[in-house]
Scaffold this motif. Structure first.
Motif, PDB file in Angstrom:
ATOM      1  N   SER A  83       0.829  -1.199   0.000  1.00 40.92           N
ATOM      2  CA  SER A  83       0.000   0.000   0.000  1.00 40.92           C
ATOM      3  C   SER A  83       0.862   1.246   0.000  1.00 40.92           C
ATOM      4  O   SER A  83       1.904   1.298   0.652  1.00 40.92           O
ATOM      5  CB  SER A  83      -0.891  -0.005   1.243  1.00 40.92           C
ATOM      6  OG  SER A  83      -1.222   1.278   1.614  1.00 40.92           O
ATOM      7  N   THR A  85       0.475   5.583   0.394  1.00 42.44           N
ATOM      8  CA  THR A  85      -0.394   6.735   0.636  1.00 42.44           C
ATOM      9  C   THR A  85       0.353   7.986   0.203  1.00 42.44           C
ATOM     10  O   THR A  85       1.578   8.078   0.273  1.00 42.44           O
ATOM     11  CB  THR A  85      -0.813   6.891   2.123  1.00 42.44           C
ATOM     12  OG1 THR A  85       0.320   7.332   2.872  1.00 42.44           O
ATOM     13  CG2 THR A  85      -1.341   5.582   2.686  1.00 42.44           C
ATOM     14  N   THR A 107      -1.901   0.134   5.931  1.00 43.27           N
ATOM     15  CA  THR A 107      -3.073  -0.534   5.382  1.00 43.27           C
ATOM     16  C   THR A 107      -3.335  -1.798   6.171  1.00 43.27           C
ATOM     17  O   THR A 107      -2.493  -2.252   6.935  1.00 43.27           O
ATOM     18  CB  THR A 107      -2.845  -0.896   3.899  1.00 43.27           C
ATOM     19  OG1 THR A 107      -4.066  -1.388   3.359  1.00 43.27           O
ATOM     20  CG2 THR A 107      -1.781  -1.971   3.736  1.00 43.27           C
TER      21      THR A 107
END
Lengths: 202, 202
Positions: A83, A85, A107
């Motif tokens: 993941s 961000t 995540t």
DNA sequence: AACATTTTTTGACTTAACTAAATTTTTTTA
DNA sequence: TAAAAAAATTTAGTTAAGTCAAAAAATGTT
């Protein structure tokens, strides 16, 4: 022929013998040496390493102790979804009516233990005393924060960090005159997954 | 009467039945309901929760799955020593001849899994491809970093984060024109504890 | 090639993981 | 408040797998 057994199929033991073998070899130990240290037979250790046998939890703890790691290290973890961000895109969340704001950095990885948040602490904000399972690590990026930890109190300035077990009662407060910002990371699985309310960006 | 048994005393199973009970109650389940979901008998579950019995790893995995947590959650963790680091006082370290510099943010907690570093990445620095056990979470504080992860490549800017399993081959490089700085956090225990060389401060 | 060391395999023991059912405790209902 | 229902605990028993020692096989050293 009705099987009255319930919902769950018998689970394969989630143990990776290969990880035990890797660690042992990295430590330069023979099977015999490690089995001596762990207090089990050399034959059984060989079988465990090749997933031909499953140790009890007590025996697994002995192995972990002999190899200087925690049990978690031997637990087979399922494939996870990575993941990313983006700082410019993350939403901020608040819990109930709190003025405290969060951004999720991590995540939900199946079987994962790592949770990380960016926490924005308004001037004057003071949290309640809390405690929970797992480790916690705080990296204070901006501001001045007073952190209590059991009977101790620390004043953290930008750049300071604190690493502690979460089951010690702890709280924090922004005692500076600017908003504070910290990266909070914990190994307590999913206990912060409470109801979240999206907020507008600053 | 000489006991030829080796170094390690038989270990008490490092399982906290109370944590199972707490989770079950938090989920509002009766013993019967959870035992149905986990595929074990209600009597055995009662005993496990009161530490009167120890499930096998497979059965523990079933319980974890039924409660929606990972096995680690049930493992009793020993007392740990908390730790604070000060941004103004931390030493920087480098590995061998690498230009990469580190500051340790975490401490070695017995049985702990959390390791955290502040990593300073000079302009143009490029790491080797690596992989290892555990989860990793990167919070990029400054600069521009290209991170490869398996077949994927990401460009991270300040504020961005990446969360992934460490056994995926990965590498990173500073592709900006200023030094980069990241907070790296991992649950791989002590695999970064290599020989370290103190450096003078900037 | 001979010997030593390490690892794996084998056959067996035993005990604890786990069960179903009975009993006790707690909660709910009227 | 008593009775019924639900939940939790206890008990007695089964059995299979955790674990062993020793033999066999594989690997390493000289």
């Amino acid at each position: 022929m009705n099987d009255p057994r319930p919902a769950q199929a018998p689970e394969k033991p989630p143990l990776s013998g290969q990880r035990i073998r890797d660690l042992r070899r990295r430590a330069g130990l023979t099977l015999q040496a490690l089995s001596d240290q762990a207090g089990i037979s050399v034959g059984f250790l060989s079988q465990v390493e090749r997933d031909k046998g499953t140790p009890s939890l007590g025996t697994l703890a002995q192995l972990a102790s002999a190899l200087g790691v925690s049990i978690e290290y031997f637990i087979a973890t399922p494939r996870a979804n990575d993941s990313i961000t983006r700082g410019q895109e993350r939403e901020r969340f608040a819990i109930a009516d709190s003025s405290l704001q969060y951004e999720g950095l991590s995540t939900d990885l199946p079987g994962g233990t790592l949770t990380s948040l960016m926490i924005h602490i308004p001037v004057g904000y003071s949290s309640e005393l809390t405690k929970h399972a797992g480790e916690e690590l705080i990296v204070l990026l901006e501001g001045t924060v007073r952190q209590t930890l059991g009977d101790s109190t620390f004043v953290l300035n930008a750049g300071d960090t604190l690493h502690f077990m979460g089951d010690t009662p702890h709280s924090f407060a922004n005692i500076g005159d600017v908003p504070a910002r910290m990266v909070w990371t914990g190994t307590s699985p999913r206990l912060i997954g409470q109801k979240r309310t999206p907020l507008a960006r600053d």
